[in-house]
Design an enzyme around this catalytic site. Structure first.
Site, PDB file in Angstrom:
ATOM      1  N   HIS A   1       0.865  -1.187   0.000  1.00 36.27           N
ATOM      2  CA  HIS A   1       0.000   0.000   0.000  1.00 36.27           C
ATOM      3  C   HIS A   1       0.899   1.233   0.000  1.00 36.27           C
ATOM      4  O   HIS A   1       1.605   1.487   0.970  1.00 36.27           O
ATOM      5  CB  HIS A   1      -0.918   0.003   1.230  1.00 36.27           C
ATOM      6  CG  HIS A   1      -1.874  -1.158   1.256  1.00 36.27           C
ATOM      7  ND1 HIS A   1      -3.084  -1.143   0.592  1.00 36.27           N
ATOM      8  CD2 HIS A   1      -1.791  -2.378   1.822  1.00 36.27           C
ATOM      9  CE1 HIS A   1      -3.715  -2.295   0.773  1.00 36.27           C
ATOM     10  NE2 HIS A   1      -2.947  -3.076   1.515  1.00 36.27           N
ATOM     11  N   LEU A   2       0.857   1.968  -1.114  1.00 30.48           N
ATOM     12  CA  LEU A   2       1.731   3.153  -1.232  1.00 30.48           C
ATOM     13  C   LEU A   2       0.997   4.451  -0.902  1.00 30.48           C
ATOM     14  O   LEU A   2       1.617   5.506  -0.805  1.00 30.48           O
ATOM     15  CB  LEU A   2       2.354   3.226  -2.633  1.00 30.48           C
ATOM     16  CG  LEU A   2       3.386   2.137  -2.956  1.00 30.48           C
ATOM     17  CD1 LEU A   2       3.928   2.312  -4.372  1.00 30.48           C
ATOM     18  CD2 LEU A   2       4.536   2.141  -1.952  1.00 30.48           C
TER      19      LEU A   2
ATOM     20  N   ASP B   1      -8.406  -5.214  -2.512  1.00 31.75           N
ATOM     21  CA  ASP B   1      -7.815  -5.427  -1.182  1.00 31.75           C
ATOM     22  C   ASP B   1      -8.144  -4.315  -0.196  1.00 31.75           C
ATOM     23  O   ASP B   1      -8.151  -3.134  -0.527  1.00 31.75           O
ATOM     24  CB  ASP B   1      -6.309  -5.598  -1.240  1.00 31.75           C
ATOM     25  CG  ASP B   1      -5.770  -5.900   0.141  1.00 31.75           C
ATOM     26  OD1 ASP B   1      -6.105  -6.977   0.656  1.00 31.75           O
ATOM     27  OD2 ASP B   1      -5.103  -5.036   0.723  1.00 31.75           O
TER      28      ASP B   1
ATOM     29  N   HIS C   1      -8.915 -10.494  -1.244  1.00 31.22           N
ATOM     30  CA  HIS C   1      -8.831 -10.309   0.214  1.00 31.22           C
ATOM     31  C   HIS C   1     -10.008 -11.095   0.778  1.00 31.22           C
ATOM     32  O   HIS C   1     -11.156 -10.642   0.706  1.00 31.22           O
ATOM     33  CB  HIS C   1      -8.923  -8.802   0.520  1.00 31.22           C
ATOM     34  CG  HIS C   1      -9.139  -8.457   1.945  1.00 31.22           C
ATOM     35  ND1 HIS C   1      -8.233  -7.747   2.690  1.00 31.22           N
ATOM     36  CD2 HIS C   1     -10.179  -8.697   2.782  1.00 31.22           C
ATOM     37  CE1 HIS C   1      -8.703  -7.572   3.924  1.00 31.22           C
ATOM     38  NE2 HIS C   1      -9.888  -8.142   3.995  1.00 31.22           N
TER      39      HIS C   1
ATOM     40  N   ASP D   1       2.029  -6.824   2.548  1.00 31.01           N
ATOM     41  CA  ASP D   1       0.853  -6.050   2.992  1.00 31.01           C
ATOM     42  C   ASP D   1       1.309  -4.798   3.757  1.00 31.01           C
ATOM     43  O   ASP D   1       0.686  -4.391   4.750  1.00 31.01           O
ATOM     44  CB  ASP D   1      -0.107  -6.897   3.828  1.00 31.01           C
ATOM     45  CG  ASP D   1      -1.483  -6.244   3.942  1.00 31.01           C
ATOM     46  OD1 ASP D   1      -1.703  -5.174   3.336  1.00 31.01           O
ATOM     47  OD2 ASP D   1      -2.349  -6.811   4.637  1.00 31.01           O
TER      48      ASP D   1
END
Ligand code: DOR
Ligand code: ZN
EC number: 3.5.2.3
Length: 423
Positions: free
Chosen positions: A54-55, A144, A171, A297
């Site tokens: 996750h950016l 997700d 997910h 994650d």
């Protein structure tokens, strides 16, 4: 770019060998004008590939940006990351995914592959424009953070994915079974009065989706497998020839729900930390190849979203800079994986699952000079404030972990060396 000579590194932990990197490739022979990295005692592995990062850009640049996340990735030994779609706005259209890809290229520290959302706005109501996004080069789709819970929608997504030759990453969380859930449903959650997140909520979706993958012939990828039962289901599905792959996070390999006793929301994550018995089965399943790969994650969160009461805290943990060390602690030191195995779960399998052809390649002449040097003898103490991410929510704060990434090279260019990012 000058040629680079990596002297004395041990590819896959085997016999020492000099590696000459020239014009972005691993080359044969010797040259006079090469820059030298002395790599005595270091292990050379293909650059790591993270299928689950996750950016936070666009939308939550107060917690991470593509630049800071790429830096964390390079420092963690990664040469490619898949940036999840739960940004704000959601990456559910060609404009956003192209923006993420372009920012990734501009930063240039790792290959940033945008993940496209499966459904519009991650709402689980109608399919996003998978084809338009795939046409821009998107290889993987995922909601997700949310589960694609509607079985018909999931079936349609899988059907489209076969035509587009892309992966759907699920997910797995049955929403009705996890309403209000705060922690793994078990002894520790019960004692603290936290609403439980039962294993069956994860496993029922995995079982359903494996059946849908069989029906459609699609490539299903299961995100962050966290229970023993889920690993058993994936073992079964593979034995039936179903095209399913699965990832496990470093935190689910190392940590368990005894951590709830701290009541510190740094330990809140989705899916939740499960039991020690689950973690043991996950480690064994990863060693066996039932679980294909490690994915971080990596989930940065602002301090105010973590330093609060448990129920208000957001789920998620940093992971990019600690993944290799946690894999060494949980898999290498106990003898479950050798360095060939680390290359498999950190690089080769994730590259193959996503369909990358320039990552996870053998360390041989003619192949991309995309690799990571690891000091297996080093230890280091994790300090969230010193990590490259803007957020600092690491569950390993103060822990001394084994194994350190020394150098990361992407297509012949050093992106990180001795704890510094090289732009
Ligand atoms: O713990 C998690 N955090 N799990 C998810 O599925 C989403 C992620 C996030 O985006 O923070
Ligand atoms: Zn998730």
């Amino acid at each position: 770019m000058k040629p680079l000579l990596i002297k004395g590194a041990r590819p896959y932990g085997e016999e020492p060998r000099d590696l000459l990197l020239r014009d972005g490739l691993i080359a044969e022979g010797a040259v006079d004008d090469a820059e030298v990295i002395e790599a005595d005692g270091l292990i050379a592995l293909p650059g790591f590939v993270d299928l689950h990062t996750h950016l936070r850009e666009p939308g939550r640049e107060d917690t991470e940006t593509i630049a800071t996340g790429s830096a964390a990735a390079a420092l963690g030994g990664y040469t490619a990351v898949f940036a999840m779609a739960n940004t704000d706005p959601v990456a559910d259209n060609a404009v956003i995914v192209q923006h993420v890809a372009r920012r990734g290229r501009e930063v240039g520290l790792v290959d940033v592959h945008p993940v496209g959302a499966v459904t519009v706005g991650l709402k689980g109501e109608r399919l996003a424009e998978l084809g338009t996004m795939a046409a821009t080069g998107v290889l993987m789709f995922s909601d997700d953070g949310h589960c694609v819970a509607d079985p018909l929608l999931m079936r349609r997504a899988l059907e489209y994915s076969t035509a587009l030759d892309v992966v759907i990453a699920q997910h797995a969380e049955e929403p009705r079974l996890t309403e209000g859930a705060q922690a793994h449903e078990g002894e520790h959650a019960a004692r603290l009065g936290l609403a439980g997140w039962p294993a069956a909520a994860e496993e029922s979706i995995i079982a359903r989706d494996c059946l849908l993958a069989r029906q459609t012939g699609a490539r299903l990828h299961v995100c962050h497998v966290s229970t023993a039962g889920a690993a058993e289901l994936i073992r079964w599905a593979k034995s039936q020839g179903i095209t399913v792959s699965a990832e496990v996070t470093p935190h689910h390999l190392l940590l368990d729900d005894e951590r709830l006793a701290t009541y510190d929301p740094v330990n809140k994550v989705n899916p939740p930390l499960r039991t020690a018995a689950d973690a043991k089965v996950l480690r064994e399943a990863l060693a066996e190849g039932v679980l294909d790969c490690v994915a971080t994650d990596h989930a940065p969160h602002a301090q105010q979203d973590k330093d609060c009461e448990w129920s208000a805290a957001r789920p998620g943990m940093l992971g990019l800079q600690t993944a290799l060390s946690v894999v060494v602690a949980t898999m290498v030191e106990p003898g479950l994986l050798d360095w060939r195995g680390v290359a498999r779960v950190m690089s080769e399998r994730p590259a193959a699952i996503a369909g990358l052809t320039d990552q996870g390649r053998p360390l041989e002449a003619g192949e991309p000079a995309t690799l990571t040097l690891v000091d297996p003898a080093a230890t280091w103490t994790v300090r969230g404030a010193l990590l490259a991410s803007i957020a600092a929510n690491t569950p390993y704060e103060g822990m001394t972990l084994p194994g350190r990434v020394v150098t990361t090279v992407l297509n012949g260019r050093v992106t990180a060396h001795e704890g510094k990012v090289l732009q």
